[in-house]
Design a protein around this motif. Sequence first.
Motif, PDB file in Angstrom:
ATOM      1  N   GLY A 111      -5.655  12.486   4.820  1.00  0.00           N
ATOM      2  CA  GLY A 111      -6.616  12.696   5.739  1.00  0.00           C
ATOM      3  C   GLY A 111      -7.139  11.243   6.138  1.00  0.00           C
ATOM      4  O   GLY A 111      -7.981  11.012   7.106  1.00  0.00           O
ATOM      5  N   HIS A 112      -6.647  10.210   5.221  1.00  0.00           N
ATOM      6  CA  HIS A 112      -7.387   8.727   5.409  1.00  0.00           C
ATOM      7  C   HIS A 112      -6.217   7.743   5.908  1.00  0.00           C
ATOM      8  O   HIS A 112      -6.715   6.666   5.882  1.00  0.00           O
ATOM      9  CB  HIS A 112      -8.276   8.492   4.480  1.00  0.00           C
ATOM     10  N   GLY A 113      -4.959   8.301   6.116  1.00  0.00           N
ATOM     11  CA  GLY A 113      -3.962   7.250   6.327  1.00  0.00           C
ATOM     12  C   GLY A 113      -2.587   8.041   6.760  1.00  0.00           C
ATOM     13  O   GLY A 113      -2.610   9.196   6.704  1.00  0.00           O
ATOM     14  N   ILE A 136       1.995   1.563   5.392  1.00  0.00           N
ATOM     15  CA  ILE A 136       1.188   2.410   5.415  1.00  0.00           C
ATOM     16  C   ILE A 136      -0.204   2.007   5.909  1.00  0.00           C
ATOM     17  O   ILE A 136      -0.471   0.748   5.471  1.00  0.00           O
ATOM     18  CB  ILE A 136       1.012   3.146   3.883  1.00  0.00           C
ATOM     19  N   ARG A 137      -0.968   2.584   6.592  1.00  0.00           N
ATOM     20  CA  ARG A 137      -2.271   2.311   7.041  1.00  0.00           C
ATOM     21  C   ARG A 137      -3.437   3.119   6.786  1.00  0.00           C
ATOM     22  O   ARG A 137      -3.034   4.393   6.711  1.00  0.00           O
ATOM     23  CB  ARG A 137      -2.428   2.032   8.704  1.00  0.00           C
ATOM     24  N   ILE A 138      -4.569   2.832   6.282  1.00  0.00           N
ATOM     25  CA  ILE A 138      -5.612   3.586   6.280  1.00  0.00           C
ATOM     26  C   ILE A 138      -6.726   3.656   7.289  1.00  0.00           C
ATOM     27  O   ILE A 138      -6.677   2.362   7.911  1.00  0.00           O
ATOM     28  CB  ILE A 138      -6.190   3.334   4.784  1.00  0.00           C
ATOM     29  N   LEU A 177       0.903  -1.054  -0.027  1.00  0.00           N
ATOM     30  CA  LEU A 177       0.008  -0.017  -0.141  1.00  0.00           C
ATOM     31  C   LEU A 177       0.806   1.252  -0.002  1.00  0.00           C
ATOM     32  O   LEU A 177       1.386   1.674   0.990  1.00  0.00           O
ATOM     33  CB  LEU A 177      -1.027   0.028   1.226  1.00  0.00           C
ATOM     34  N   LYS A 178       0.967   1.879  -1.337  1.00  0.00           N
ATOM     35  CA  LYS A 178       1.903   2.974  -1.417  1.00  0.00           C
ATOM     36  C   LYS A 178       1.271   4.309  -1.479  1.00  0.00           C
ATOM     37  O   LYS A 178       1.708   5.189  -1.492  1.00  0.00           O
ATOM     38  CB  LYS A 178       2.865   2.788  -2.634  1.00  0.00           C
TER      39      LYS A 178
END
Length: 304
Positions: free
Chosen positions: A141-143, A154-156, A135-136
Amino acid sequence: MSNSIAAIILTKNEDKHIARCIRSLEGICDEIFVIDSFSTDRTCEIAEALGAKVYRNPWKNYATQFNYGVYQCPIQSEWIWRIDADEYLDGNIGMAVKKALAECSQEVNGIYVRKRIDFMGRPLLHGGWYPSYHLKVFRRGHGDCENRWMDEHIRIFDGIAITVAEGNQVDDNLNDLTWWTEKHNGYAIREVADMLLMEYGMDAKAEEVQPKFFGTEEQRRRWLKLKYIKAPLFVRPFINFFIRYILKGGFRDGKEGFIWHILQGFWYRMLVDAKIYELKKRFDFDKERIKTYLIENYKQCANK
């Protein structure tokens, strides 16, 4: 929605790589932010000449530095692309991502892209290293980046992520093996902290990627790392090498693949185990004293 993209690149003496990285983003990213840890070479000069906005911030760890870019830089774009200085976009990956962003629904907040590692000039296509999806790209505002000392992802926070399976985000470091081994010695120190925090249940689980074997690639990797941590010290590097080099066909990548699996899959893992043993022995294998040491020295990523 503008579907504009801002790239965040972390640097420290990357004048060998930074131009290649930035040029691969041309026509793809609308903004490029370089977060520099006070380079002493021409990294910042090159980046600025190529249109990047350069900010300087003291280094603590990767997660802190990346999140400085996410939260402190004046990003105007809707999406953020995480890319390292020694990486570049290859093939049609950039346009494929832009197309996916233009067509995705509002519930999509992340994009997985395919990563390839090149070592000593050779793509590593076996041993479980390729294809590998990470996940790049995520919606601003969401991760952000989970706060770990090593293997940070990366986290969402909400929504879903989709996958783009065209082209590659290539990791191709041009430095020599002396540099590589010195860097991995530094990695090993962070890996020790990360593994011990996980072993003693001191990592901030609620704020991190959740381990799931049948989940995303990050969740599966985290699940496997938890299993690896439970394996016997000094035995697990042999197991790791056997699985990746023999069972997963790492031997098919020739001499470069052999060197990679010996160094990354065995030597590095053995070095981490030796440093873990050294630390535990220093505190007479007293768990509470070790935990106190971790809190005092690595509390930024510890859940007290």
